[in-house]
Every structure is written in C-alpha cells, then in structure tokens.
Design a protein around this motif. Sequence first.
Motif, short mmCIF file in Angstrom:
data_model
loop_
_atom_site.label_atom_id
_atom_site.label_comp_id
_atom_site.label_asym_id
_atom_site.label_seq_id
_atom_site.Cartn_x
_atom_site.Cartn_y
_atom_site.Cartn_z
N PRO B 54 40.38 33.63 43.25
CA PRO B 54 39.22 33.18 42.48
C PRO B 54 39.45 33.36 40.99
O PRO B 54 40.18 34.25 40.58
CB PRO B 54 38.08 34.07 42.98
CG PRO B 54 38.71 35.15 43.76
CD PRO B 54 40.08 34.72 44.16
N ASN B 55 38.85 32.53 40.20
CA ASN B 55 38.92 32.63 38.75
C ASN B 55 38.03 33.78 38.28
O ASN B 55 36.81 33.72 38.35
CB ASN B 55 38.47 31.31 38.13
CG ASN B 55 38.56 31.34 36.63
OD1 ASN B 55 38.17 32.32 36.00
ND2 ASN B 55 39.10 30.29 36.05
N VAL B 56 38.69 34.82 37.83
CA VAL B 56 37.97 36.04 37.48
C VAL B 56 37.03 35.83 36.29
O VAL B 56 35.95 36.41 36.21
CB VAL B 56 38.96 37.18 37.15
CG1 VAL B 56 38.22 38.47 36.90
CG2 VAL B 56 39.95 37.34 38.28
N VAL B 57 37.45 34.97 35.40
CA VAL B 57 36.63 34.74 34.21
C VAL B 57 35.33 34.03 34.60
O VAL B 57 34.25 34.41 34.16
CB VAL B 57 37.42 33.90 33.18
CG1 VAL B 57 36.50 33.51 32.03
CG2 VAL B 57 38.60 34.70 32.66
N ALA B 58 35.45 33.02 35.46
CA ALA B 58 34.25 32.29 35.89
C ALA B 58 33.32 33.22 36.67
O ALA B 58 32.11 33.22 36.48
CB ALA B 58 34.65 31.11 36.76
N LEU B 61 31.52 35.37 34.26
CA LEU B 61 30.43 34.70 33.54
C LEU B 61 29.18 34.67 34.41
O LEU B 61 28.09 34.98 33.95
CB LEU B 61 30.85 33.28 33.16
CG LEU B 61 29.86 32.52 32.30
CD1 LEU B 61 29.62 33.24 30.98
CD2 LEU B 61 30.35 31.10 32.04
N THR B 66 32.87 41.31 32.80
CA THR B 66 34.14 40.80 32.29
C THR B 66 35.32 41.35 33.09
O THR B 66 36.42 40.83 33.03
CB THR B 66 34.36 41.22 30.83
OG1 THR B 66 34.47 42.64 30.77
CG2 THR B 66 33.23 40.75 29.95
N TYR B 67 35.07 42.43 33.81
CA TYR B 67 36.16 43.11 34.50
C TYR B 67 37.27 43.53 33.53
O TYR B 67 38.44 43.51 33.87
CB TYR B 67 36.71 42.26 35.65
CG TYR B 67 35.69 42.08 36.74
CD1 TYR B 67 35.46 43.08 37.67
CD2 TYR B 67 34.90 40.94 36.81
CE1 TYR B 67 34.49 42.94 38.65
CE2 TYR B 67 33.92 40.79 37.78
CZ TYR B 67 33.74 41.80 38.71
OH TYR B 67 32.77 41.66 39.67
N ASN B 68 36.84 43.85 32.34
CA ASN B 68 37.77 44.41 31.34
C ASN B 68 37.23 45.74 30.85
O ASN B 68 36.02 45.90 30.72
CB ASN B 68 37.89 43.48 30.12
CG ASN B 68 38.68 42.23 30.42
OD1 ASN B 68 38.40 41.17 29.87
ND2 ASN B 68 39.64 42.35 31.32
N LYS B 124 33.85 41.18 25.45
CA LYS B 124 34.90 40.93 26.43
C LYS B 124 35.17 42.14 27.31
O LYS B 124 36.09 42.11 28.12
CB LYS B 124 36.20 40.56 25.71
CG LYS B 124 36.31 39.07 25.44
CD LYS B 124 37.46 38.84 24.53
CE LYS B 124 38.51 37.93 25.09
NZ LYS B 124 39.58 37.71 24.11
#
Lengths: 335, 335
Positions: B54-58, B61, B66-68, B124
């Motif tokens: 899966p696209n982590v950024v999407a 959002l 952010t998982y950062n 972020k």
Amino acid sequence: METEEKKIYTIDDIARELGVSKTTVSRAISGKGRIGQATRDRVLAFIKEHDYRPNVVARGLAQRKTYNIALLMPKDYVATDFLFFKDCMNGICEVASAHDYDIIISMVDGEDVSQIERLEANRKVDGIIVSRAVVSSKIQKYLKNCREPFVLIGPTSDPEIPFVDNKNQEAGKELTSILLMKGMRHLALLGGNESYNVTGSRYQGFLDAHQELGIPVDKNLIFMNADNQLVISDAVSKLYEAGADGIVCMDDVICSMCMSSLREKKIQVPMQMKVASMYDSKNLEYHNPPVTSIKFDTTGLGQMACIKLLEILGENPQEEIKPLNYQVILRESTQ
Amino acid sequence: METEEKKIYTIDDIARELGVSKTTVSRAISGKGRIGQATRDRVLAFIKEHDYRPNVVARGLAQRKTYNIALLMPKDYVATDFLFFKDCMNGICEVASAHDYDIIISMVDGEDVSQIERLEANRKVDGIIVSRAVVSSKIQKYLKNCREPFVLIGPTSDPEIPFVDNKNQEAGKELTSILLMKGMRHLALLGGNESYNVTGSRYQGFLDAHQELGIPVDKNLIFMNADNQLVISDAVSKLYEAGADGIVCMDDVICSMCMSSLREKKIQVPMQMKVASMYDSKNLEYHNPPVTSIKFDTTGLGQMACIKLLEILGENPQEEIKPLNYQVILRESTQ
DNA sequence: CTGAAAGCGCTTACAG
DNA sequence: CTGAAAGCGCTTACAG
C-alpha cells in the motif's frame, strides 16, 4: 470561531474566506499558471497573516512526490569515520532543507538489502544518497535495479552511476609534491586495498607528483593492500631498511597503524622518518607528533551529493556547483 | 498488458481485478472491520502474488498520520559522542522500522529552533525524539509549545516531559565506590564539557560515592572541561604531582587521551596509577592495559526512546519495556 | 459480511 | 485571468 487556540488552515478554508477557488490559491502559492497580480497579492497576504503552510504530504500525493530523500548509512562503522559521516550529513541536510526536502535515514547492515527493499516498497522517498562504506558492488547492483534514482558518495567504476567524490588524485599529488619539494627523495607509500577506486586515485597522485618534478619512484618502497597492522609493521621494517626518508599513508587508519609501528620500532618521527597521510582525521591531529595530512571538505561533499540528486529529481538547485576542495595541513610529522 | 516491466498496483486495481470494492481490500489489509474469511484470503493471496504494497503516504493522508518520526541531532558534536549517537540511532531505527515508521533527521544548530519550526510547519512527522546534547531549556520550552509529541533522550528537570536516560549518576557512583573500596583515597576526575547535563550527572555520582563512604573529595584533583589533549596532559601532570592514586575519566575519549598522556610521562598503569572510564568503548577494551569502565546499553536507550514515543502516538509496541541498565567492567587498569 | 460515497489536502488538465 | 472537476491512493463512517 476557532476551535483551538490556533486553527490549521487548509487551502479550502483560504479559498472560502477569500471568495476565490482553491485552484487560484494553489496557483498563488506555487507560482505556476497564470494569475492576476492583485489576486495573488491578496492570497499571499492572507497566507502570511495567518501563517498558512501547505500540507506537504497532500501536495506530494497529488504530485506523486514525497519531498523526502533517503540517506543510506552503514549500521556499523569505525570511529575514524565518525567525522566524515557527521560532516556529510550536515552538508546533505543543509541543501535538502533549503529545497524543502527532508532526509530519511536508513541503516544498512553490511550487504543486507532488506532496509533498501523496505524503502522502495514504502515509496516514501524520491531518491537515495548512498554514503561511502555502504557502497559494495552488491548494493550498487541492487540499486541499479531499483526504480529510485540514487547518487553515490565515493568512487564507482560504473560509468552509469552518478557519484560525487573528493579530488583524491589532485590532493595526493599536491601532498606528495610538497614532500618532494621539502627535499625527500625516497618516499614510501602505504596504500589501501587495491579493489577500492580511491586507492588507485591516490596512487596516481603520488606518481604524478614524482613525474612532474622529475624524481624517480622507487617501486620497492610501494606497499599496496596495507590494511592491517601485520602487513604495515612488516612494510615499515622493509622501507626503513631500504632507506626511505618519508612515508605517505593513504588514509588515517593506515597512518595510525604506521605511527604505532614506528613507535614500536623506535624510529623517531620526524627526525628519522617523515610521515604524512592522504586523509585527515582528528586522530592524526592529536597524534604525537601531529601528522601532516589532507583535509577534505566533507560538508561540501555532502552538499554536492544532495545537489546532484536534486538535479536528477528535476529540481533546479540554485546552489553554485563549487568544485570540491581540500587543504594540505602541514604538521610536525614532516618538519 | 503491462506498460512497464513491473506494474505498481493500487487498491483500485486490486478491487477491480478481484471484483470486490476497495473498502473490502482495505479491510483485508488493515485487519480492521468485519470481513469474511474467504474474501480476506482471496485478497491477501492476490496481494502476495503481485507483491502489492500500500502507498504509505496516501494512507497517511487519509489517517492524518505520516508514519515518520523526527530525530533531532546536534549539528556539531564532539568525537566523544560519536559512538553514542550511532548506537542510539541504530536502536531508534530498529524499533521504528519494525512498526513501519521512518526516521527523519534534523540537525539542530545550538539553540536555533528554525529547523524545529520547519519540521512543525511541514507536518511530515507524527512525533519527535530529541537526542542528548540538543536538550537545552530553551529547546524544551519551544517543544512544549509545539503540537508535536516528543520524547527526550537525556535528563530533564521538567516532570511533564517524557524522557529516557542512562543511569549516569548511579553508574558513576557505583564505579567510583568500587575504586574507593579497592583502597584508592585520592581519586582524580577528568570531566567533560560542563554545559552538558551528563557531565553534571556523572560528577554527582562521583561525589555521591565519596559521601556515602565518608571519604573526602580533593577539589584539586578535579578537572572539568578536559576535552582536548593539551588540557588533559596538563591535568595529568598536576594530579600526578598532587599524589592522585587513580583517575576517573568521564568518557572514553577523555580516557584515551589520558592514557596516552600517562604513557608519554612514563607513568605505569595500573602500578603507579589506576584508571577508569565512566563510558566504555571498544577503544578502552583494546588499550594496553585494558581499561575499567561502565558499559551502557545505548542501543537499548534508543529503542526505549522510540518505544515510548510510539506509545504516545497510540501504537502498541510489542517490545518489552526492559529497564535500561549498565555494567561495570573491571579490567586490568584498576587491578 | 460488503459496498457506495465522502473525505484527507493538495494539483492540474480542461474549459471558459 | 479564473474556476469546476477529476484525480493522487488510501480510510472510514454509514447504510444495507
């Protein structure tokens, strides 16, 4: 009307408050697309007043970018490399943040590519900077099959791979020249692992200096692959007996080992033997006596790596591409 | 039918190919919400087969995450701290990536908060880990007004701030006590930079041990800010003449420099002088003679910091919360 | 147990 | 010069 002490505006909020479309707001911010000066000024004023900052993640999703760059670091590295990594990271972070990119670090354990796989799978970065010491041929090969653009810090033999590196050959030549001009005529060379490109560059610099000054190189005084204490200790004995008047070490680690060999054998530096290193480190500065060496601009190296990657990513880094430079620092060991 | 060699699937593609809704696919992946076992298996099988990630950024959002995690590092730090940061980063990255978080590094220059402002503005990261040496009271105050959750590595006097720390004071006390119990009565102390909190903790441990055993501290044998060879060399001469019978160094780098000063001055260790360090490193182990020191679990420290932050972020780290500990390793230098 | 729809906060052809 | 609409790739109430 605000729920919290400080509302976080979205582009929608701004559009509504200003009675324009969000397209317009977006354009005012990005500077892309046509927009009337008056409208732009109104939007910009509002933004400034309310300290609006666009959501970078959302922008990234729409643009299919992340504004993140990965930095691959070795999980384990020796103390000598510490300065290098610190300075390098500073340089990278500096230019990255100037372009509103962030640095994600990833610790690579030897040749284990699992962390790189993870990076690629998560698609959280737009490109990768691979720091020296992570660069094995296995890793290089893996990266080439990756879809992520990358830049290497350090030399590579693959002409397709973008990289940045210190001017090892020029610097090696300059250091050697100075020693020759100081009157040494029998310089020995303790070289590193011949499979590293940097070894070749520094060796070439050593030769260049001799050639330019018309001084012959004594092949018997050249020892390559001198990367452990035993080999070095042996080499030091031989070169001393062969009448060398100075030793050029290819890096700080070799030089430290060389210095302790000399100490062991009670060969006085600089009285009986001059010593210089083609790569500086704090160690050498604090050695007894302090050792002459070449100081590279490691922060600059990091900066260049980042600039190069940004270019590949289609940004237009404004930073001037200054050639990486170095200083020769003459310390007591060659006096 | 594939455009490239390897198509990147989206959740939509999967839904279409499988004839289900993307809601269903999403549920199969996340494990949230009710879903039939058969359906889930079908989805999971397809995902595995096509190596869908899966696209982590999407996802971020949509979830407003952010998982950062940001790691605040000092822009400049002395060589002494190198091992600490490396191990710490390894621990942090390990835990973070096990939970699919990434680490964004941010170099903080002294008390300049501009990099932190940037982090906050860009949104972020979900939280911040502040490493030792970045923690000034100004920075702490700034962070408390931030909306980002954060955890400190190192001590803090503010009871509201979550932190993890080595037991510097206790460990320093234990090491000192042991030396006193071994009969030393004139212990010298070579301390680091006084602006660091850790210096204060270790100093306090040194005092505690003396007090508990009712042995007076000789202030003339205490040298703070001993962070370079010159100062240390000078201090060693003075403390030797003043009759010290042992030297406690606050860290491994100070200790290495101390050892080489002793060697230069031909003061025999351990016969004429005992030596111990309040922070271990490989260096000390391989010194001649090997040096007694305290080994902290710095990787564990980084892990704990990350675990603590993940808890604050509402994750459920499975890692066990082991209390941070240390070992006193008695080597030849104090025998 | 499953799906249609709205939404996360942006960008960007396309049309006017 | 400006805007409505579709889209980036996910999640998640809500309804069935």
